[in-house]
Design an enzyme around this catalytic site. Structure first.
Site, PDB file in Angstrom:
ATOM      1  N   GLY A  72       0.835  -1.198   0.000  1.00 37.97           N
ATOM      2  CA  GLY A  72       0.000   0.000   0.000  1.00 37.97           C
ATOM      3  C   GLY A  72       0.862   1.237   0.000  1.00 37.97           C
ATOM      4  O   GLY A  72       2.092   1.168   0.100  1.00 37.97           O
ATOM      5  N   GLY A  74       0.813   5.734   0.978  1.00 40.54           N
ATOM      6  CA  GLY A  74       0.176   6.921   1.524  1.00 40.54           C
ATOM      7  C   GLY A  74       0.894   8.151   1.017  1.00 40.54           C
ATOM      8  O   GLY A  74       1.692   8.098   0.077  1.00 40.54           O
ATOM      9  N   GLY A  75       0.624   9.275   1.680  1.00 37.49           N
ATOM     10  CA  GLY A  75       1.201  10.526   1.217  1.00 37.49           C
ATOM     11  C   GLY A  75       2.707  10.588   1.392  1.00 37.49           C
ATOM     12  O   GLY A  75       3.392  11.299   0.652  1.00 37.49           O
ATOM     13  N   MET A  76       3.247   9.875   2.373  1.00 36.38           N
ATOM     14  CA  MET A  76       4.673   9.995   2.686  1.00 36.38           C
ATOM     15  C   MET A  76       5.441   8.697   2.536  1.00 36.38           C
ATOM     16  O   MET A  76       6.650   8.692   2.773  1.00 36.38           O
ATOM     17  CB  MET A  76       4.842  10.500   4.130  1.00 36.38           C
ATOM     18  CG  MET A  76       4.206  11.859   4.397  1.00 36.38           C
ATOM     19  SD  MET A  76       4.904  13.178   3.385  1.00 36.38           S
ATOM     20  CE  MET A  76       6.553  13.248   4.055  1.00 36.38           C
ATOM     21  N   VAL A  79       4.588   0.990   1.580  1.00 29.79           N
ATOM     22  CA  VAL A  79       4.924  -0.156   2.420  1.00 29.79           C
ATOM     23  C   VAL A  79       5.037  -1.403   1.555  1.00 29.79           C
ATOM     24  O   VAL A  79       4.156  -1.692   0.737  1.00 29.79           O
ATOM     25  CB  VAL A  79       3.879  -0.357   3.528  1.00 29.79           C
ATOM     26  CG1 VAL A  79       4.190  -1.610   4.336  1.00 29.79           C
ATOM     27  CG2 VAL A  79       3.855   0.855   4.452  1.00 29.79           C
ATOM     28  N   LYS A  94       8.952   0.206   5.069  1.00 31.33           N
ATOM     29  CA  LYS A  94       8.314   1.450   4.649  1.00 31.33           C
ATOM     30  C   LYS A  94       9.325   2.305   3.893  1.00 31.33           C
ATOM     31  O   LYS A  94      10.311   2.777   4.451  1.00 31.33           O
ATOM     32  CB  LYS A  94       7.770   2.216   5.861  1.00 31.33           C
ATOM     33  CG  LYS A  94       7.005   3.477   5.489  1.00 31.33           C
ATOM     34  CD  LYS A  94       6.407   4.127   6.721  1.00 31.33           C
ATOM     35  CE  LYS A  94       5.617   5.370   6.364  1.00 31.33           C
ATOM     36  NZ  LYS A  94       5.027   6.017   7.566  1.00 31.33           N
ATOM     37  N   ASP A 191      -2.302  10.788  16.023  1.00 28.52           N
ATOM     38  CA  ASP A 191      -3.041  10.357  14.830  1.00 28.52           C
ATOM     39  C   ASP A 191      -3.741   9.027  15.090  1.00 28.52           C
ATOM     40  O   ASP A 191      -3.670   8.105  14.273  1.00 28.52           O
ATOM     41  CB  ASP A 191      -2.103  10.250  13.629  1.00 28.52           C
ATOM     42  CG  ASP A 191      -2.867  10.269  12.294  1.00 28.52           C
ATOM     43  OD1 ASP A 191      -4.032  10.734  12.288  1.00 28.52           O
ATOM     44  OD2 ASP A 191      -2.306   9.836  11.272  1.00 28.52           O
TER      45      ASP A 191
END
Length: 551
Positions: A72, A74-76, A79, A94, A191
């Site tokens: 997957g 994400g923005g940063m 993985v 990551k 978060d």
């Protein structure tokens, strides 16, 4: 962080949480659940085509971590599932993924944030915190190597429906434990949300993604004009720019528990500014599915003033009670034996001579009186319910604990009481028409007859003006109440509000006593939406547990 990219719980595929899977599977929408993804069509590959590999598959990182498949992104970061060839085990890796157009300062901040994520998680020794094995630096970029957690995220689970109160409390306890460990180490997570809670094998729960964690003593990292965190889960003090503390993480846990049990995120709006405004000013409807200690925990955690929120120890006590409720008291069984009446602990015990002397009628009366005192209802009430004796109505009602009581004005001659949930969506009302006061002979001959007017049509309940349009759908049935005749009706209608008509349902129970008094128990709730099933449950429980003093 690790994830299975949407694979079913319990599968052998790992996962990454808070990340969008690169190829989401087809999903079935769940009406009323905002977490549900719309149905998607995944184009099928020809049977002869080899499966496409993600660019980078097979790459060796730091001389030991072989990238196997992308899980997957994400923005940063992205993985990967990888193989640690040094110790021969699978791990989650990551990869830092920073847009090329970012200024150098922000790129440096992004890399430092990933290093901080690794440091924060590595400082914590708790089974509910994801384990960090290594940070491999490649070309100045930190790659975080973590344990591979088999399972899926709580966010993925909520796409399929809500959690029961006990399961939500169990998960909440694990997340709370991770937060307690973090706070003791001087770390704020900042978060906490369903996508960052992993549901692993053997009932393991793991809090992950410390990417924006604040570590005591370290400099804050905030991008210019950026907003750190997920708006619908952040605490009001953070929206106001005030200094956050452990209570801010606990607020987020409260929002997670609300969403997990109610199926609705209480502060989510159509855009970020509106969401932040709702965090500051909106009061969510009290939990309907979560009752008792779990509802107390959620309501306490969602106090706008962080000084009024319960601390971790208080939250733990409430969640433990909800996750492990006391077993209901066993139903008392009374048996007639040669030695007398058994099964009544410390109660009546009569020998053969006493039985013969008193006679069967007296014995029956004694047993009946004991049972009424010991357990007047058919069984134990659900968690989060209580009984309320209404002296003026000569009856006892079962109502949810947090419902608000309403009574007539002192000058009002009507005999009635209402109990309403905080949102106003569901209410319970009991009315009594006394025979001695019925000078106009309005009380019908029987409970069944009370459901209809003189023309055989639907008759409105008591003095409530329900403002129904003509021709509501009704389902009248004749029933029995403690061996005597009674009646029930279900009414489905739409409110006549011209600006916002809403579907509603009513359940009305009718019972006429031997003295000629007429009882009407009415439960009103939305006909569609999140509160419908809850309203029907309230109706069933309230009707089943109504207790009239004089039959």
């Amino acid at each position: 962080m690790s994830s299975n990219g949407g694979a079913p719980y319990g599968s052998d595929e790992p996962t990454s949480f808070g990340l969008q899977p690169p190829r989401p599977p087809a999903a079935v929408p769940h009406p009323g659940n905002p977490y549900a993804a719309p149905a998607q069509v995944v184009p099928q590959q020809p049977m002869t085509a080899a499966p496409a590999q993600d660019p980078g598959t097979g790459r060796l990182i730091a001389g030991r971590y072989r990238l196997l498949a992308k899980l997957g992104h994400g923005g940063m970061g992205t993985v990967w599932r990888a193989q640690d060839e040094t110790v021969d085990r699978e791990v989650a890796v990551k990869e830092p993924r920073v847009p090329d157009h970012l200024p150098e300062r922000e790129r440096v901040n992004a890399y430092e944030r990933m290093r901080r994520e690794a440091r924060a998680a590595a400082r914590l020794d708790h089974p509910a915190v994801v384990n960090v094995h290594d940070v491999a630096v490649v070309d100045g970029r930190p790659w975080i190597v973590m344990e591979l957690v088999q399972g899926r995220s709580l966010g993925d689970a909520l796409q399929e429906g809500t959690l029961g109160a006990r399961e939500a409390a169990r998960i909440g306890l694990e997340v709370l434990g991770a937060l307690e460990a973090a706070h003791a180490a001087g770390i704020l997570h900042r978060d906490v949300k369903p996508d960052n809670v992993l549901l692993g094998r053997h009932d393991r729960v793991v809090l992950t993604d410390f990417g924006i964690a604040q570590i005591e003593g370290e400099t804050n990292l905030t991008d210019t004009g950026g907003f750190v965190g997920s708006p619908e889960y952040i605490a009001p003090e953070r929206v106001l720019g005030q200094r956050p503390g452990p209570a801010s993480d606990l607020w987020s846990l409260g929002v997670v528990l609300y969403a997990a049990t109610e199926g609705v995120s209480p502060f989510r709006r159509s855009n970020t500014p509106a969401t932040l405004q709702s965090v500051l000013n909106a009061t969510p409807a009290p939990p309907a599915a979560a009752q008792g200690p779990l509802a107390d925990a959620i309501n306490g955690l969602l106090q706008k003033d962080q000084a009024r929120r319960p601390n971790a120890a208080q939250v733990r006590a409430l969640l433990e009670t909800s996750a492990n409720p006391p077993a209901p008291a066993p139903t008392q069984v009374v048996q007639f034996t040669e030695g007398g009446i058994s099964g009544i602990k410390g109660g009546v015990r009569l020998g053969r001579k006493a039985l013969l002397g008193l006679g069967a009628a007296v014995v029956a009366a004694a047993v009946a009186a004991y049972l009424v005192i010991a357990d007047p209802f058919a069984g134990p009430l659900p968690d989060g319910w209580k009984t309320k004796h209404e002296k003026d109505l000569a009856a006892t009602l079962a109502v949810p604990t947090d419902y608000q009581r309403g009574v007539p004005e002192e000058t009002d001659d009507d005999h009635w009481v209402t109990y309403t949930d905080w949102s106003g969506s569901i209410w319970i009302g009991l009315t009594l028409e006394k025979k001695a006061e019925d000078t106009s002979n309005n009380i019908a001959d029987s409970a069944a007859a009370e459901m209809y007017d003189d023309d055989g049509g639907f008759k409105e309940s008591g003095s409530y003006d329900l403002r129904m349009p003509e021709g509501p759908k009704t389902e009248p049935v004749e029933t029995t109440y403690q061996g005597k005749k009674s009646a029930q009706n279900k009414i489905v209608y739409t409110t006549t509000d011209s600006q916002d008509p809403r579907p509603r349902e009513l359940r009305i129970f009718y019972y006429k006593t031997s003295a000629g008094d007429m009882y009407k128990l009415t439960i009103s709730y939305p006909g569609r939406g999140d509160f419908t099933e809850r309203g029907r449950e309230v109706a069933r429980t309230a009707i089943a547990n109504l207790d009239v003093d004089k039959l």
